[in-house]
Design a protein around this motif. Structure first.
Motif, PDB file in Angstrom:
ATOM      1  N   LEU A 150     -29.482 -44.683  46.361  1.00 24.01           N
ATOM      2  CA  LEU A 150     -28.438 -43.670  46.262  1.00 24.01           C
ATOM      3  C   LEU A 150     -27.055 -44.279  46.491  1.00 24.01           C
ATOM      4  N   LEU A 151     -26.992 -45.358  47.251  1.00 22.98           N
ATOM      5  CA  LEU A 151     -25.733 -46.055  47.491  1.00 22.98           C
ATOM      6  C   LEU A 151     -25.340 -46.957  46.322  1.00 22.98           C
ATOM      7  N   GLY A 152     -26.192 -47.040  45.310  1.00 22.55           N
ATOM      8  CA  GLY A 152     -25.892 -47.862  44.141  1.00 22.55           C
ATOM      9  C   GLY A 152     -26.304 -49.301  44.267  1.00 22.55           C
ATOM     10  N   VAL A 153     -27.145 -49.611  45.275  1.00 21.21           N
ATOM     11  CA  VAL A 153     -27.631 -50.984  45.445  1.00 21.21           C
ATOM     12  C   VAL A 153     -29.158 -50.958  45.529  1.00 21.21           C
ATOM     13  N   PRO A 154     -29.845 -50.543  44.451  1.00 20.67           N
ATOM     14  CA  PRO A 154     -31.312 -50.428  44.497  1.00 20.67           C
ATOM     15  C   PRO A 154     -31.953 -51.769  44.784  1.00 20.67           C
ATOM     16  N   TYR A 155     -33.038 -51.715  45.563  1.00 17.38           N
ATOM     17  CA  TYR A 155     -33.748 -52.932  45.948  1.00 17.38           C
ATOM     18  C   TYR A 155     -35.221 -52.771  45.595  1.00 17.38           C
ATOM     19  N   GLU A 156     -35.798 -53.808  45.043  1.00 18.85           N
ATOM     20  CA  GLU A 156     -37.195 -53.802  44.609  1.00 18.85           C
ATOM     21  C   GLU A 156     -38.119 -53.284  45.722  1.00 18.85           C
ATOM     22  N   PRO A 157     -38.909 -52.215  45.442  1.00 12.86           N
ATOM     23  CA  PRO A 157     -39.765 -51.620  46.476  1.00 12.86           C
ATOM     24  C   PRO A 157     -41.142 -52.251  46.594  1.00 12.86           C
ATOM     25  N   ASP A 158     -41.248 -53.528  46.257  1.00 15.12           N
ATOM     26  CA  ASP A 158     -42.533 -54.237  46.289  1.00 15.12           C
ATOM     27  C   ASP A 158     -43.239 -54.153  47.639  1.00 15.12           C
ATOM     28  N   SER A 159     -42.467 -54.163  48.732  1.00 12.93           N
ATOM     29  CA  SER A 159     -43.076 -54.202  50.057  1.00 12.93           C
ATOM     30  C   SER A 159     -43.944 -52.980  50.332  1.00 12.93           C
ATOM     31  N   LEU A 160     -43.731 -51.887  49.613  1.00 10.42           N
ATOM     32  CA  LEU A 160     -44.519 -50.679  49.848  1.00 10.42           C
ATOM     33  C   LEU A 160     -45.989 -50.831  49.459  1.00 10.42           C
ATOM     34  N   TRP A 161     -46.294 -51.771  48.576  1.00 10.78           N
ATOM     35  CA  TRP A 161     -47.695 -51.932  48.173  1.00 10.78           C
ATOM     36  C   TRP A 161     -48.578 -52.316  49.356  1.00 10.78           C
ATOM     37  N   ALA A 162     -47.984 -52.906  50.398  1.00  8.56           N
ATOM     38  CA  ALA A 162     -48.782 -53.279  51.576  1.00  8.56           C
ATOM     39  C   ALA A 162     -49.394 -52.060  52.257  1.00  8.56           C
ATOM     40  N   PHE A 163     -48.861 -50.865  51.975  1.00  7.90           N
ATOM     41  CA  PHE A 163     -49.341 -49.640  52.615  1.00  7.90           C
ATOM     42  C   PHE A 163     -50.229 -48.808  51.683  1.00  7.90           C
ATOM     43  N   HIS A 164     -50.524 -49.331  50.516  1.00 13.52           N
ATOM     44  CA  HIS A 164     -51.314 -48.572  49.541  1.00 13.52           C
ATOM     45  C   HIS A 164     -52.795 -48.645  49.898  1.00 13.52           C
ATOM     46  N   THR A 165     -53.427 -47.497  49.992  1.00 15.63           N
ATOM     47  CA  THR A 165     -54.845 -47.458  50.362  1.00 15.63           C
ATOM     48  C   THR A 165     -55.768 -47.380  49.152  1.00 15.63           C
ATOM     49  N   GLY A 166     -55.202 -47.184  47.974  1.00 15.08           N
ATOM     50  CA  GLY A 166     -55.998 -46.955  46.775  1.00 15.08           C
ATOM     51  C   GLY A 166     -55.938 -45.506  46.336  1.00 15.08           C
ATOM     52  N   THR A 167     -55.719 -44.598  47.286  1.00 12.83           N
ATOM     53  CA  THR A 167     -55.574 -43.177  46.954  1.00 12.83           C
ATOM     54  C   THR A 167     -54.204 -42.640  47.352  1.00 12.83           C
ATOM     55  N   HIS A 168     -53.614 -43.209  48.416  1.00 14.60           N
ATOM     56  CA  HIS A 168     -52.316 -42.755  48.895  1.00 14.60           C
ATOM     57  C   HIS A 168     -51.693 -43.899  49.684  1.00 14.60           C
ATOM     58  N   PHE A 169     -50.538 -43.627  50.288  1.00 13.13           N
ATOM     59  CA  PHE A 169     -49.852 -44.636  51.090  1.00 13.13           C
ATOM     60  C   PHE A 169     -49.942 -44.241  52.561  1.00 13.13           C
TER      61      PHE A 169
END
Length: 512
Positions: free
Chosen positions: A312-331
């Protein structure tokens, strides 16, 4: 100027209040958090030598309810009542100076009488962090204090709780083996084994697990330590800030900044964000995500909200780190989480969805996840259109988190779910125009108003009338304290975050 006073004035004043709030976060980098009965009780028990001890006991006496309990209804009072009762019994047993023994005995007796039926019956306990360990540890301590007291029966454990797991945790801490990072926030459950535990190292600012209780448990007897030990200095700083009582979680730097900026920017409030705050928010996101503050593990919630704020601040950053929390069905909130949270997944949906909106080429990597998360959230909607969540006591927080994310990124498949939430919000407005689970609150009114003002049904005449009445309630809330509604070891209020939500709702209502 209070938020209620600001809401009664014009849009420029709301923007000024928002900028004042953002600037204030730079001057209070640890965060602005309400004090905690649970945590204050633990310091009374663990650190009677620490400055502010009489004030902590006075706070416990002053906050006991007429029924002998501390805390909110619906099972939320169990943990704070156990902590306060045990702390008062410990003070009586030590014969602490500068206290009022008669008042302490009377408060402890009322606490014990209130706890017995609460523990013996079907407690219906809320899903709070470490509650399955905290309750057995405090019941054991209280029963030791009360042994031999006339007419005091030992307290039972609630159905389904046991001491076995707690014994395993204490054995692990004593052995010097590595302790899971998320356990550090409740290290006090380890009892004497926590003192100087060899595998535990405080952060550079001296906190253990971003918790005064955990830090005091690790510090143990200060006479056996270097007087310049950073953990002691940290406790003294926290106590000095709050006049004796202490909050349940501090610092919460990244959490507070992410949520404040997200509420304000999503509502279109024009804020001047210091560049160093933006840089700090970006630097907080590592390969495994971002932590709410020093001493806490990285979690999907803080990571998602920080990512969304940056976009929203205009400096988007790759959200790759979120995959570490993926369970296969949800986060999950963190890897290995036993429960699940709709608000966390709604914030992941915000992070992925906003990043794809900023970087359309990223749709190939995150597009399917966006659709899957939206479907998972929809499947967990209650029949009446609301949601329940494990990180907040109010369904209006969950409703705002889910409805806003689904409306913006959930596609047409989510239109019916969002409409159902709007209908539920309209149906649950109180006669005075407010919203609230237990009583009218400005915070919950702000969440309800955001559902009505930030979704596609904002032009519905019913929504317009409801928002007008809600804005009047925000005006009347000037000077009121914000009740504790957020989940930690007991309920707390992140003051700056709540103020941002109220400013955002008032801004939207005035603009509309």
């Amino acid at each position: 100027m209070t938020v209620g006073e600001v809401a009664a004035r014009d849009a420029e004043d709301l923007v000024a209040a928002a900028n004042e709030l953002v600037t204030g976060m730079m001057f209070r980098p640890w965060g602005h958090v309400s004090v905690s009965v649970y945590e204050t009780g633990r310091l009374v028990s663990l650190a009677p030598w620490l400055a502010g001890h009489p004030e902590r006991l006075g706070y416990l006496l002053a906050t006991q309810g007429p029924d002998g309990m501390w805390g909110a209804p619906d099972g939320y009072g169990l943990v704070p009542t156990l902590s306060a009762t045990e702390a008062i019994l410990a003070a009586l047993r030590r014969e602490d100076p500068d206290t009022a023994p008669d008042a302490l005995r009377e408060a402890a007796g009322r606490g014990l009488r209130a706890l017995a039926p609460c523990l013996a019956g079907d407690a219906g306990l809320p899903d709070m962090p470490a509650i399955e360990h905290i309750v057995p540890s405090l019941v054991t301590l209280i029963n030791r204090h009360a042994a031999g007291l006339p007419e005091v029966e030992p307290l039972p454990l609630p159905e389904g709780m046991r001491h076995d797991t707690l014994d395993l945790i204490r054995a692990r801490v004593s052995s010097g083996a590595e302790v899971p990072e998320k356990l550090l926030h409740a290290l006090e459950i380890a009892g004497p084994a926590a003192a100087g535990a060899p595998a535990i190292v405080p952060t550079p600012i001296g906190t253990v697990g971003a918790s005064p209780a955990a830090t005091a448990a690790w510090l143990g007897d200060p006479a056996a330590r270097d007087p310049h030990e950073p953990a002691r200095a940290h406790l003294e700083a926290v106590v000095s800030r709050h006049g004796g009582p202490v909050p349940v979680g501090l610092p919460i730097t990244v959490f507070e900044r992410g949520w404040v900026l997200s509420w304000l920017l999503r509502a279109g409030v024009s804020v001047d964000v210091p560049p160093e705050m933006v840089a700090d928010l970006r630097a907080a996101i590592g390969p495994t995500g971002a932590a709410a503050g020093p001493g806490l593990p990285a979690d999907a919630d803080t990571t998602s909200v920080a990512l969304y704020a940056l976009a929203l601040l205009g400096v988007p950053y790759e959200p790759d780190s979120l995959w570490a929390f993926h369970t296969g069905t949800h986060f999950s909130t963190w890897p290995g989480e036993e429960g699940r949270s709709v608000s966390v997944n709604a914030h992941v949906l915000d992070a992925f969805g906003r990043y794809v909106a900023c970087r359309p080429e990223a749709g190939a990597r995150y597009g399917q996840a966006v659709a899957d998360i939206a479907a998972w959230i929809r499947d967990r909607q209650e029949p009446d259109g609301s949601w329940a969540d494990r990180w907040h006591a109010s369904p209006y927080y969950a409703a705002a988190s889910c409805a806003l994310a689904l409306d913006e990124f959930g596609g047409e498949e989510s239109a019916g779910a969002v409409r159902a939430t709007v209908d539920w919000v309209l149906a649950t407005q109180r006669p005075d125009g407010s919203w609230g689970r237990w009583a009218a609150t400005a915070e919950e009114t702000a969440y309800a108003m955001q559902v009505l003002l930030l979704t596609r049904w904002r032009s519905d005449p019913r929504a317009t009338r409801a928002v007008s009445r809600g804005l009047a309630c925000l005006r009347r809330s000037a000077g009121e304290e914000h009740p504790a509604l957020w989940h930690d070891k007991d309920l707390y209020a992140p003051i700056a975050v709540v103020r941002a939500a109220i400013i955002a709702a008032a801004h939207l209502a005035r603009r509309t």
